[in-house]
Motif scaffolding. Structure first.
Motif, PDB file in Angstrom:
ATOM      1  N   PRO A  12      23.764  22.312  39.597  1.00 58.09           N
ATOM      2  CA  PRO A  12      22.691  22.912  40.382  1.00 58.09           C
ATOM      3  C   PRO A  12      21.463  23.202  39.513  1.00 58.09           C
ATOM      4  CG  PRO A  12      24.286  24.576  39.794  1.00 58.09           C
ATOM      5  CD  PRO A  12      24.824  23.258  39.272  1.00 58.09           C
ATOM      6  N   ILE A  13      20.309  23.207  40.156  1.00 55.71           N
ATOM      7  CA  ILE A  13      19.075  23.643  39.497  1.00 55.71           C
ATOM      8  C   ILE A  13      19.075  25.166  39.565  1.00 55.71           C
ATOM      9  CG2 ILE A  13      16.553  23.634  39.589  1.00 55.71           C
ATOM     10  CD1 ILE A  13      16.795  20.813  40.861  1.00 55.71           C
ATOM     11  N   VAL A  14      19.028  25.808  38.396  1.00 55.76           N
ATOM     12  CA  VAL A  14      19.154  27.265  38.346  1.00 55.76           C
ATOM     13  C   VAL A  14      17.856  27.979  37.986  1.00 55.76           C
ATOM     14  CG1 VAL A  14      21.631  27.210  37.899  1.00 55.76           C
ATOM     15  CG2 VAL A  14      20.033  27.181  35.971  1.00 55.76           C
ATOM     16  N   GLY A  15      16.813  27.217  37.666  1.00 53.90           N
ATOM     17  CA  GLY A  15      15.545  27.849  37.330  1.00 53.90           C
ATOM     18  C   GLY A  15      14.518  26.831  36.906  1.00 53.90           C
ATOM     19  N   THR A  16      13.351  27.337  36.566  1.00 55.89           N
ATOM     20  CA  THR A  16      12.285  26.470  36.065  1.00 55.89           C
ATOM     21  C   THR A  16      12.113  26.727  34.577  1.00 55.89           C
ATOM     22  OG1 THR A  16      10.583  28.101  36.593  1.00 55.89           O
ATOM     23  CG2 THR A  16      11.085  26.443  38.279  1.00 55.89           C
ATOM     24  N   PHE A  17      11.411  25.812  33.919  1.00 54.31           N
ATOM     25  CA  PHE A  17      11.151  25.944  32.490  1.00 54.31           C
ATOM     26  C   PHE A  17       9.716  25.534  32.223  1.00 54.31           C
ATOM     27  CE2 PHE A  17      11.108  24.184  28.157  1.00 54.31           C
ATOM     28  CZ  PHE A  17      11.495  25.325  27.467  1.00 54.31           C
ATOM     29  N   GLY A  18       8.918  26.444  31.723  1.00 55.10           N
ATOM     30  CA  GLY A  18       7.531  26.145  31.391  1.00 55.10           C
ATOM     31  C   GLY A  18       6.662  26.026  32.629  1.00 55.10           C
ATOM     32  N   LEU A  19       5.420  25.683  32.402  1.00 58.05           N
ATOM     33  CA  LEU A  19       4.437  25.598  33.486  1.00 58.05           C
ATOM     34  C   LEU A  19       4.253  24.181  34.009  1.00 58.05           C
ATOM     35  CD1 LEU A  19       1.754  28.019  32.000  1.00 58.05           C
ATOM     36  CD2 LEU A  19       3.509  28.524  33.725  1.00 58.05           C
ATOM     37  N   LYS A  20       4.887  23.186  33.343  1.00 59.78           N
ATOM     38  CA  LYS A  20       4.657  21.790  33.706  1.00 59.78           C
ATOM     39  C   LYS A  20       5.796  21.181  34.513  1.00 59.78           C
ATOM     40  CE  LYS A  20       1.461  21.031  29.959  1.00 59.78           C
ATOM     41  NZ  LYS A  20       1.126  20.277  28.763  1.00 59.78           N
ATOM     42  N   GLY A  21       6.506  22.002  35.294  1.00 63.49           N
ATOM     43  CA  GLY A  21       7.486  21.473  36.228  1.00 63.49           C
ATOM     44  C   GLY A  21       8.880  21.241  35.692  1.00 63.49           C
ATOM     45  N   GLY A  22       9.208  21.800  34.533  1.00 62.12           N
ATOM     46  CA  GLY A  22      10.553  21.649  33.999  1.00 62.12           C
ATOM     47  C   GLY A  22      11.570  22.383  34.855  1.00 62.12           C
ATOM     48  N   LEU A  23      12.776  21.825  34.913  1.00 61.14           N
ATOM     49  CA  LEU A  23      13.863  22.404  35.705  1.00 61.14           C
ATOM     50  C   LEU A  23      15.068  22.670  34.816  1.00 61.14           C
ATOM     51  CD1 LEU A  23      13.587  19.909  38.671  1.00 61.14           C
ATOM     52  CD2 LEU A  23      12.930  22.333  38.737  1.00 61.14           C
ATOM     53  N   LYS A  24      15.678  23.837  34.978  1.00 62.04           N
ATOM     54  CA  LYS A  24      16.915  24.155  34.267  1.00 62.04           C
ATOM     55  C   LYS A  24      18.088  23.758  35.156  1.00 62.04           C
ATOM     56  CE  LYS A  24      14.981  28.182  31.930  1.00 62.04           C
ATOM     57  NZ  LYS A  24      15.122  29.657  31.768  1.00 62.04           N
ATOM     58  N   VAL A  25      19.009  22.974  34.593  1.00 61.03           N
ATOM     59  CA  VAL A  25      20.184  22.506  35.333  1.00 61.03           C
ATOM     60  C   VAL A  25      21.432  23.001  34.626  1.00 61.03           C
ATOM     61  CG1 VAL A  25      21.435  20.483  36.176  1.00 61.03           C
ATOM     62  CG2 VAL A  25      18.931  20.433  36.049  1.00 61.03           C
ATOM     63  N   GLY A  66       6.747  13.046  39.376  1.00 57.16           N
ATOM     64  CA  GLY A  66       5.992  13.660  40.463  1.00 57.16           C
ATOM     65  C   GLY A  66       5.999  15.178  40.466  1.00 57.16           C
ATOM     66  N   ILE A  67       6.820  15.806  39.632  1.00 58.38           N
ATOM     67  CA  ILE A  67       6.851  17.275  39.539  1.00 58.38           C
ATOM     68  C   ILE A  67       6.151  17.651  38.233  1.00 58.38           C
ATOM     69  CG2 ILE A  67       8.320  19.334  39.504  1.00 58.38           C
ATOM     70  CD1 ILE A  67       8.614  17.745  42.084  1.00 58.38           C
ATOM     71  N   LYS A  68       4.883  18.062  38.350  1.00 54.31           N
ATOM     72  CA  LYS A  68       4.059  18.313  37.152  1.00 54.31           C
ATOM     73  C   LYS A  68       3.685  19.775  36.957  1.00 54.31           C
ATOM     74  CE  LYS A  68       3.616  13.903  36.198  1.00 54.31           C
ATOM     75  NZ  LYS A  68       4.515  13.327  35.251  1.00 54.31           N
ATOM     76  N   LYS A  69       3.974  20.612  37.960  1.00 52.58           N
ATOM     77  CA  LYS A  69       3.579  22.019  37.876  1.00 52.58           C
ATOM     78  C   LYS A  69       4.728  22.911  38.323  1.00 52.58           C
ATOM     79  CE  LYS A  69      -1.259  21.142  38.607  1.00 52.58           C
ATOM     80  NZ  LYS A  69      -2.497  21.741  38.895  1.00 52.58           N
ATOM     81  N   ILE A  70       4.727  24.132  37.817  1.00 51.19           N
ATOM     82  CA  ILE A  70       5.764  25.085  38.166  1.00 51.19           C
ATOM     83  C   ILE A  70       5.804  25.333  39.670  1.00 51.19           C
ATOM     84  CG2 ILE A  70       4.309  27.115  37.755  1.00 51.19           C
ATOM     85  CD1 ILE A  70       6.880  28.495  36.658  1.00 51.19           C
ATOM     86  N   GLU A  71       4.653  25.286  40.334  1.00 49.87           N
ATOM     87  CA  GLU A  71       4.615  25.523  41.783  1.00 49.87           C
ATOM     88  C   GLU A  71       5.406  24.450  42.546  1.00 49.87           C
ATOM     89  OE1 GLU A  71       1.297  27.489  39.786  1.00 49.87           O
ATOM     90  OE2 GLU A  71       1.826  25.367  39.831  1.00 49.87           O
TER      91      GLU A  71
END
Length: 165
Positions: A12-25, A66-71
């Motif tokens: 599962p994706i459990v969070g974000t990482f940084g402002l450039k769209g990183g995902l914690k898995v 395609g995911i470049k921002k935290i938003e």
């Protein structure tokens, strides 16, 4: 993605990482190469391409095309990353997917039926198999043979193991 093909959970994706769209898995598979850059994964059934990967302990940090921002990343928290079973590397001899082991009939060395393999608990040293209320380490000292054709496992039970159940 074909709906007939079995999907394997990567985590599962459990969070974000940084402002450039990183995902914690939180990775739940031993096949870490499934998240390599260029890999095709599915987020709750939607196709995505991994563009970058970093590891932090047991957690993967990935970036998707395609995911470049935290938003854009935040709404993905909680989604499950899967891959089709066909994306798995060829398994070595004696290596099995948990889903293939569940339901095997488990016998002791004398041929006595102990029950069926109900669950596999991942542990740091080795997995542990639950057969009824009995716990059996998934180590060669205890698991003597697995025959996937006959759906049977032969195990060695040491004195006292059944008493702990």
């Amino acid at each position: 993605m074909t709906s007939q093909e079995e999907q394997i959970l990567v985590g599962p994706i459990v969070g974000t990482f940084g402002l450039k769209g990183g995902l914690k898995v939180q990775v739940t598979t031993d096949f870490h190469e499934l998240l390599s850059p260029g890999s095709i994964v599915y987020l709750d059934g939607e196709r995505a391409v991994v563009t970058d990967l970093q590891w932090h302990k047991t957690q993967a940090r990935i970036w998707l095309e395609g995911i470049k921002k935290i938003e854009a990343a935040q709404p993905l928290i909680g989604k499950k990353i899967t891959v089709p079973e066909s994306a798995l590397p060829e398994l070595e001899e004696g290596v099995y997917l948990v889903k293939h082991l569940i339901g095997l009939e488990v016998f002791d060395e004398s041929g006595r039926l102990l029950g069926t393999l109900d669950e596999v608990y991942p542990r740091p040293a080795q997995d542990v198999y639950r057969v009824g209320r009995m716990l059996i380490p998934a180590a060669k000292e205890f698991v003597l043979s697995i025959d996937m054709n006959s759906r049977r496992m032969i195990v060695r039970i040491l004195p006292g193991m059944e008493d702990l159940a």
